[in-house]
Design an enzyme around this catalytic site. Sequence first.
Site, PDB file in Angstrom:
ATOM      1  N   ARG A   1      -3.218  31.483   7.848  1.00 26.76           N
ATOM      2  CA  ARG A   1      -3.085  32.995   7.234  1.00 26.76           C
ATOM      3  C   ARG A   1      -1.608  33.409   7.119  1.00 26.76           C
ATOM      4  O   ARG A   1      -0.976  33.889   7.940  1.00 26.76           O
ATOM      5  CB  ARG A   1      -4.172  33.619   8.332  1.00 26.76           C
ATOM      6  CG  ARG A   1      -4.708  34.995   7.681  1.00 26.76           C
ATOM      7  CD  ARG A   1      -4.984  35.945   8.997  1.00 26.76           C
ATOM      8  NE  ARG A   1      -3.914  36.295   9.701  1.00 26.76           N
ATOM      9  CZ  ARG A   1      -4.037  36.777  10.824  1.00 26.76           C
ATOM     10  NH1 ARG A   1      -5.187  36.712  11.776  1.00 26.76           N
ATOM     11  NH2 ARG A   1      -2.981  37.294  11.298  1.00 26.76           N
TER      12      ARG A   1
ATOM     13  N   HIS B   1      -4.397  39.662   9.456  1.00 24.45           N
ATOM     14  CA  HIS B   1      -5.788  39.364   9.525  1.00 24.45           C
ATOM     15  C   HIS B   1      -6.338  40.151   8.470  1.00 24.45           C
ATOM     16  O   HIS B   1      -7.178  40.049   7.749  1.00 24.45           O
ATOM     17  CB  HIS B   1      -6.408  39.796  10.886  1.00 24.45           C
ATOM     18  CG  HIS B   1      -7.826  40.075  10.745  1.00 24.45           C
ATOM     19  ND1 HIS B   1      -8.726  39.121  10.840  1.00 24.45           N
ATOM     20  CD2 HIS B   1      -8.577  41.143  10.839  1.00 24.45           C
ATOM     21  CE1 HIS B   1      -9.987  39.747  10.730  1.00 24.45           C
ATOM     22  NE2 HIS B   1      -9.985  40.761  10.932  1.00 24.45           N
TER      23      HIS B   1
ATOM     24  N   TYR C   1       2.234  39.949  17.247  1.00 26.24           N
ATOM     25  CA  TYR C   1       1.837  38.554  18.019  1.00 26.24           C
ATOM     26  C   TYR C   1       2.303  37.333  17.551  1.00 26.24           C
ATOM     27  O   TYR C   1       1.956  36.478  18.111  1.00 26.24           O
ATOM     28  CB  TYR C   1       0.453  38.806  18.244  1.00 26.24           C
ATOM     29  CG  TYR C   1      -0.487  38.876  17.221  1.00 26.24           C
ATOM     30  CD1 TYR C   1      -0.791  37.987  16.293  1.00 26.24           C
ATOM     31  CD2 TYR C   1      -1.017  40.223  16.600  1.00 26.24           C
ATOM     32  CE1 TYR C   1      -1.413  37.984  15.103  1.00 26.24           C
ATOM     33  CE2 TYR C   1      -1.834  40.306  15.557  1.00 26.24           C
ATOM     34  CZ  TYR C   1      -1.999  39.162  14.732  1.00 26.24           C
ATOM     35  OH  TYR C   1      -2.810  39.300  13.472  1.00 26.24           O
TER      36      TYR C   1
END
Lengths: 374, 324
Positions: free
Chosen positions: A259, A263, A272
Amino acid sequence: MPQRTVYQTTIEHLQILDEDAKLDTKLAKDTLTDEEVRDLFEKMVIYRHFDEVGFKLQRSGRMGTYPQNKGQEAAALGSGYAAKKGTDFLVPCYRENAALFLHGLPMHNILLHWMGDERGNQIPDGVHMTPLSIPIGTQMLHAAGIAWAFKIRQEPRCVITYFGDGATSEGDFHEAMNFAGTLQAPCVFFCQNNQWAISVPRESQTASETIAQKALGYGMPTTQVDGNDMFAVFKATREALDRARAGGGPSFIEAVTYRLADHTTADDARRYRDTEELEAWQAKDPIIRHRKYLESKGLWDDEKQAETEARAKKIVQEVVKAAEGIDKPNFEDIFDYTFAEIPESISRQRDTGRTSSLGQNPDQIGLQAESQRV
Amino acid sequence: MAELNLVQAINLALAQEMEADERVVVLGEDVGLNGGVFRVTEGLQEKFGADRVADTPLAESGIMGSAIGLAMAGMRPVPEIQFEGFMGPAYDQLVNHAARYRTRTRGAITIPMTVRVPVGGGIHAPELHSDSPEAIYAHHPGLKVVMPSTPHDAKGLLISAIRDPDPVVYFEPKRVYRSFKEEVPEEEYTIPIGEAKVISEGDDITVVTWGAPVFQCLDAMDNLPEDLSVELIDLRTIFPIDIDTIAQSVEKTGRCVIVHEAPRTCGMGAELSALIQERCFLHLEAPVQRVTGFDTVMPYYKLELDYLPESPRIQKGILECTSY
């Protein structure tokens, strides 16, 4: 023999076009022709542009939350292309727009969905897919059911369902796999392992060495492929679909991809995720790899790239126009699609725009029975 | 005293309860390193470690079921379900296990657990990120349900919930998360579960609501005729219902409008309305009115404000009830 091995297997990983765009010609045999790769790559460029525009629409307040697909186009296109358009059935989550477009979903439908408009979920006749699915990991059971129906009716059709690595932690995922396995339903479970479920990395999601091996427990053939390699994705998916069509039941494919974006637009992956990791995967971007391959074949150059990008811009402009040009949905639609036949209590709410009994029946308080809609 | 928004107040309560009681553990999707998708658990993992602030696999049934196990083993779990729309997979565990354990073991096993769930619409979120299912959980015996609407109440109610010996579903109205700040005491304090709050006193009509619509009601009240005196009650706890506070008010005003985001049918308004007519029958001057979400699926966000009980509709409801 009191103690013996009752089960043993291995998980294969398939890569045909490597990160440096070197093709394994032996494995590539009978997969994609160079012309097909070129056509799919053009789409990849267009859909990537669509995805970037989706991000910008959100940032400029013209669209709600949007989950970018960036980086996963080879997985979506390679698998989508292996399925028979107009025959096979797609059951997506929300990170395989390219496969949906390939199977005929108008591009503005996706924008409408994320613009908060149910009309984005109206799949045109002859386009075989369910709309985007928001809760994680629930749609695979529908795929098992649809495939079951195909089997009962003896239709030579298959289902391919998409989900991420995170979805394989949900109970429904396991139930779907078990149903498809026991029913021998013609269903391909296509996992886009993009390494991250919002902030949770793949290695924290499951202690399993691979996602692919989860399918072993449900008695179906399973394999892992390089998800950024359209050749490998196409080959594995076509084999799985051929097997399903021939009555061989379900299969599982783990497409290892990444990805590249957050998100969704509501997320900030920098909180993160290491930059080094992101950069390493940016180098494996399917756009880079497939372009390099086509250039080596003399099928692509800067001019063709510029021309395709210009075309992408034009196409996506029209798509945005179509999505933004649509009238605001009717208030009445909220009610009219609740049931085939609307109960009186709901039609009264629709007609008055009210839930209060006095508001719905102004006579009770001596008001005129004019429209009370507010 | 610091000025905090709802997110910060909840975060502070969590941190203080974790500090005070090492049995308290937080678990859920993205609650650790990321601090939760709304940042409610921000900084907690850093402070208390990954064992006590755990990023779980993506599995709501797993979160709820393992929290039940933690509670059985003497911990005080605070599981988070990321959005109310994702309660589905966790429902079985919550309703068929957590809610029933005390009864089915005649008190031998209990489940002290606080389930945190962002709730409600009005923030342009995607599908299944905007519903209001509080009545569903209030309907299940064995669960307490709360929904604070202010930072001050949020802190006190969360501390009560964590210390409660039974499972509490703690709904956090998303629309209020960052909408305003108010003074929240640094020291720990509790607001008892089961106590409503009279936000403004009045004599002509009672309005009962909770969560984000508190602010839509206040807005509606600003636009009412000045001589109309409204008593506004924030229910705060959905179950057990503080019917005494409501009945006392309705006995005084004789009229009541209930406002909630959830659909009307079998919503909390239905239960409250029944209780009010049971308690205040001879005082009522008008039928109790419900201004709520419609009995439809929560629409995608283009129409969400047409669905939600916004100020104009509340205003009309109040005026109609007073002119009956």
